[in-house]
Design an enzyme around this catalytic site. Sequence first.
Site, mmCIF file in Angstrom:
data_model
loop_
_atom_site.group_PDB
_atom_site.id
_atom_site.type_symbol
_atom_site.label_atom_id
_atom_site.label_comp_id
_atom_site.label_asym_id
_atom_site.label_seq_id
_atom_site.Cartn_x
_atom_site.Cartn_y
_atom_site.Cartn_z
ATOM 1 N N GLU A 138 -3.557 7.712 -3.976
ATOM 2 C CA GLU A 138 -3.521 6.415 -3.304
ATOM 3 C C GLU A 138 -3.285 5.305 -4.307
ATOM 4 O O GLU A 138 -4.009 5.199 -5.308
ATOM 5 C CB GLU A 138 -4.831 6.172 -2.550
ATOM 6 C CG GLU A 138 -4.848 4.878 -1.756
ATOM 7 C CD GLU A 138 -6.144 4.683 -0.989
ATOM 8 O OE1 GLU A 138 -6.097 4.589 0.243
ATOM 9 O OE2 GLU A 138 -7.206 4.642 -1.651
ATOM 10 N N TYR A 147 0.856 -1.200 0.000
ATOM 11 C CA TYR A 147 0.000 0.000 0.000
ATOM 12 C C TYR A 147 0.882 1.237 0.000
ATOM 13 O O TYR A 147 1.905 1.291 0.705
ATOM 14 C CB TYR A 147 -0.906 0.028 1.235
ATOM 15 C CG TYR A 147 -1.703 1.303 1.352
ATOM 16 C CD1 TYR A 147 -2.961 1.419 0.769
ATOM 17 C CD2 TYR A 147 -1.188 2.409 2.026
ATOM 18 C CE1 TYR A 147 -3.688 2.601 0.857
ATOM 19 C CE2 TYR A 147 -1.910 3.602 2.117
ATOM 20 C CZ TYR A 147 -3.146 3.681 1.531
ATOM 21 O OH TYR A 147 -3.854 4.857 1.608
#
Length: 398
Positions: free
Chosen positions: A206, A118
């Site tokens: 993101e 991530y």
Amino acid sequence: MNIHEYQAKELIRRYGVAVLDGHVAWTPEEAVEAAKKLPGPVFVVKSQIHAGGRGAGRFADDPNGKGGVRLARSAEEVRAAADAMIGHTLVTKQTGPAGRRVNRVYVEAGCQIARELYLSLLVDRETSRVTIVASTEGGMEIEEVAHSHPEKILRVAIDPAAGAWPFQARKLAYALGLQGGQVKAFGGFIDALYKAFMDLDCAIVEINPLVVTTTGDVVALDAKVSFDDNALYRHPEIEKLRDEAEEDPKELEAAKYALNYVALDGTIGCMVNGAGLAMATMDIIKLYGAAPANFLDVGGGATKERVTAAFKIILSDPNVEGILVNIFGGIMRCDVIAEGVVAAAREVSLSVPLVVRLEGTNVELGKEIMARSGLPIISADNLADAAEKVVRAVKEAA
């Protein structure tokens, strides 16, 4: 402002961020043509909506079927996946039960995944700096990871004067368990992503998941980009990417009048001047046992026309069972608010309880205007009194 995944990837690709090849398609036939342009043998067909959790989501007309992200190993499978998505409503954790209609899909080349990580860049309100957030738990909802395993969330704040330093990327790379050439690839990825973030005035970028392939490449498998609305005047080319079909019609209407409006899921409509006072108004409504239907800040220099528009927008929400107007008149005069409220109430044939609390510049004139209107407007002396009265009035009306 949010954009779709395929738009986000095209933007960050220009800065050198590694992404897979892909093409957008509006029909199953276009999806097949898109797949023919890609190497194969595996393709990924992705629903394009402004919400996360697409892979785990389900379509409203096929709740037991596959999600909004599907693998395909032939042109026919690509066609079948696109046909099952386009024109159908996808329900995810972020869309709520109403879901979002899928109008297009993104057909992307597949890759051999060794690891999922991530990565995001965002503005950290606590440090007032752009911050890199990373985790070994790629592919999962970062909020869930932060709640269950906060030790797996890595953060690096970037000095705005110095920018991102190579040692910061290396520090994160080692913490994520990257080795050899992967460390260098990750450093280049961070540099490119940071430059894109700053140049484009992003609010968040993101990448979830950020994957390490079996060949050691570091690639953005997904991309979510949101922009600071206050900076869009500097980026007309980005503003053109707005998909109004993905936005609340009430919020779009509010933007035409420069009103700060956000739809919520309560029953008490709010019209307030000033963001801080609006938040306090929402809090006190909750304190008295109800929930706000919206955040609406009319600003300090609103005109009668803007106030009227704000009132109409609130009433266009079928969930609204009562309205609380809370105005502290400084630059914004109470008589202007009163005129707008009266005009709007008459125009829309007010059918829900209306409580108005005015204080400040021309407050007596404002109260006189409402008293002379002949409308069933409930006057309040202070904020607590206003909240108590609107909640009680809604319960009595029910």
